[in-house]
Design a protein around this motif. Sequence first.
Motif, PDB file in Angstrom:
ATOM      1  N   ILE A   1      32.436  18.458  57.125  1.00  0.00           N
ATOM      2  CA  ILE A   1      32.111  19.679  57.907  1.00  0.00           C
ATOM      3  C   ILE A   1      31.320  19.537  59.437  1.00  0.00           C
ATOM      4  O   ILE A   1      30.117  18.296  58.901  1.00  0.00           O
ATOM      5  CB  ILE A   1      31.210  20.527  57.011  1.00  0.00           C
ATOM      6  N   PRO A   2      31.284  20.089  59.892  1.00  0.00           N
ATOM      7  CA  PRO A   2      29.876  20.109  61.617  1.00  0.00           C
ATOM      8  C   PRO A   2      28.629  20.261  60.475  1.00  0.00           C
ATOM      9  O   PRO A   2      28.333  20.667  59.292  1.00  0.00           O
ATOM     10  CB  PRO A   2      30.136  20.577  62.367  1.00  0.00           C
ATOM     11  N   ASP A   3      27.277  19.673  61.183  1.00  0.00           N
ATOM     12  CA  ASP A   3      25.860  19.767  60.290  1.00  0.00           C
ATOM     13  C   ASP A   3      25.792  21.373  60.149  1.00  0.00           C
ATOM     14  O   ASP A   3      25.903  21.926  61.067  1.00  0.00           O
ATOM     15  CB  ASP A   3      25.435  19.229  62.129  1.00  0.00           C
ATOM     16  N   PRO A   4      25.511  21.397  59.590  1.00  0.00           N
ATOM     17  CA  PRO A   4      25.212  22.949  58.757  1.00  0.00           C
ATOM     18  C   PRO A   4      23.549  23.016  59.142  1.00  0.00           C
ATOM     19  O   PRO A   4      23.429  24.709  59.494  1.00  0.00           O
ATOM     20  CB  PRO A   4      24.876  22.363  56.815  1.00  0.00           C
ATOM     21  N   ALA A   5      23.501  22.409  59.874  1.00  0.00           N
ATOM     22  CA  ALA A   5      21.760  23.075  60.377  1.00  0.00           C
ATOM     23  C   ALA A   5      22.276  23.721  61.699  1.00  0.00           C
ATOM     24  O   ALA A   5      21.520  24.036  63.007  1.00  0.00           O
ATOM     25  CB  ALA A   5      20.817  22.008  60.901  1.00  0.00           C
ATOM     26  N   THR A   6      23.922  23.367  62.158  1.00  0.00           N
ATOM     27  CA  THR A   6      24.250  23.821  63.857  1.00  0.00           C
ATOM     28  C   THR A   6      24.995  24.694  63.562  1.00  0.00           C
ATOM     29  O   THR A   6      25.687  25.807  62.677  1.00  0.00           O
ATOM     30  CB  THR A   6      24.904  22.919  64.188  1.00  0.00           C
ATOM     31  N   ARG A   7      25.226  25.609  64.804  1.00  0.00           N
ATOM     32  CA  ARG A   7      26.076  26.526  65.367  1.00  0.00           C
ATOM     33  C   ARG A   7      27.268  26.584  65.607  1.00  0.00           C
ATOM     34  O   ARG A   7      27.045  25.905  66.649  1.00  0.00           O
ATOM     35  CB  ARG A   7      25.430  27.886  65.312  1.00  0.00           C
ATOM     36  N   PHE A   8      27.888  26.750  65.233  1.00  0.00           N
ATOM     37  CA  PHE A   8      29.695  27.628  66.460  1.00  0.00           C
ATOM     38  C   PHE A   8      28.975  27.661  68.068  1.00  0.00           C
ATOM     39  O   PHE A   8      28.843  28.928  67.618  1.00  0.00           O
ATOM     40  CB  PHE A   8      30.406  27.650  65.400  1.00  0.00           C
ATOM     41  N   PRO A   9      29.612  27.884  68.438  1.00  0.00           N
ATOM     42  CA  PRO A   9      29.692  28.826  69.862  1.00  0.00           C
ATOM     43  C   PRO A   9      29.845  30.375  69.247  1.00  0.00           C
ATOM     44  O   PRO A   9      30.853  30.805  67.930  1.00  0.00           O
ATOM     45  CB  PRO A   9      31.163  28.278  70.783  1.00  0.00           C
ATOM     46  N   SER A  10      29.784  30.816  69.722  1.00  0.00           N
ATOM     47  CA  SER A  10      29.289  32.929  69.501  1.00  0.00           C
ATOM     48  C   SER A  10      30.825  32.873  69.243  1.00  0.00           C
ATOM     49  O   SER A  10      31.248  34.350  69.269  1.00  0.00           O
ATOM     50  CB  SER A  10      28.815  33.794  70.343  1.00  0.00           C
TER      51      SER A  10
END
Length: 451
Positions: free
Chosen positions: A158-167
């Motif tokens: 999974i991508p870094d859980p501390a980051t967000r996906f584009p809105s």
Amino acid sequence: MNVNLPLGDRIDLPKLVSSAIPEDRRKKGNTNVAILSDNWTSPTTGMNHNDPNFLSDSFPRDPPKLYITAESPSFDAQTLSDWAAEGFNVEYLPMGEDISEYKETLRTLHRKGLGPCQTFGIIAFGEAAAVCLEHYHVLDNNVEMKLGVLVGYYPSRIPDPATRFPSSVRVLVHLTVGEVGVVKQSQMVGIQGKKRVNRSNVDRGLGVGGTLGMGYRGYAYEVDAGFAERDLEEYDGICAELAWSRSLAVVTKALRPGGEDRENLVEISTHGKFYTRNAQQVMSNYAKDDAPHVTYVPTLTGATGTAALENFYSSRFLNSNPPSLQLTLLSRTVGVDRVVDEMYVSFKHTQEMPWILPSVPPTNKRVEIVLVSIVTLKGGKLHHEHVYWDQASVLVQVGLLDPKLLPQSAKDKGIERLPVIGKKAARQVFGCGNEEGEADNKLINMSESES
């Protein structure tokens, strides 16, 4: 200009996007220019022009496109059928062995027959989920912001859980408790930094729901990967249903505004049960191709299957409720695939009632209870209903259970009465007591608890 026309009839949005972003740049996927909002109708929220709510509910739309993707050449047919039954245009997309070719396919999905303001969704499983999550974590890979929702089941990374996906994309990830790879990669617009993958533990999450504290929505399940696929040994019905409800809520919100009138379907069935006493009306909105069931849990009465269920209501339910029976709705919670009702029910037991007092002759006693009904829907149809109430309270009220009549073994332990409340509990919730719904703790030995 005709001001009465919908916005979509006055502005050619695809042409506007094409003018702002040359075709060659959109094909390469390195777009850094996009329409972020329509300042005409939503200057405060900045609604994306691909949002389904951008146009009015009456604007003609095709069924939303939904891709199901996994590693194998074929996939669980029931899952594909379930999503199609919800009104989505479902297509299975096998990942195959060539990851580069698979990523190239992902890059071109936005060009496959989508109309104005239409978006698509992806539900990915296993390794395909890992690839999709990593791919669409990068803003530039969601060309024209056409991907509206991405759901990943038990990805290995999974991508870094501390980051967000584009809105522009709603993301939901179903993880299993244990180890998972965490992809960390710095990125700027159009520039990708070096990628590294670390191992991390997935805990059981918050409360009993398994909610994970991440930059994007995620849940943890204490089962093995594969729990949502019926054709695998790892399939777990309870976790699969919970994940289904969560996925359906996210996908529906992203791709299909409005949706079925779930509350009305339940009302029609309830009206047929208790008011018109019409079996056809009760059954009119039940699923026909997937065996529905109804269970009155405290007595385990009910039926499974369309024919058996119709027979149950015709012969064991509709004519067994006395004329004195009254229902009062206390609260209702409407979810994307279920309706939960809390009801105050009262009746005088003047005839046998197989669903609540099976094999008990009329006692002429008055009964008051609080009843909870949980109705689950699939494909816009009623699928099953579970009904709960306090059966001990019913037995006390009809004189079949005396709270003060105890076996000697209980008396030897100092027990003075059974911890059971009669009609007062229902009245308290209904608001007939001093305070609506408040506990009085009279069954608790206060002096002992305070000492």
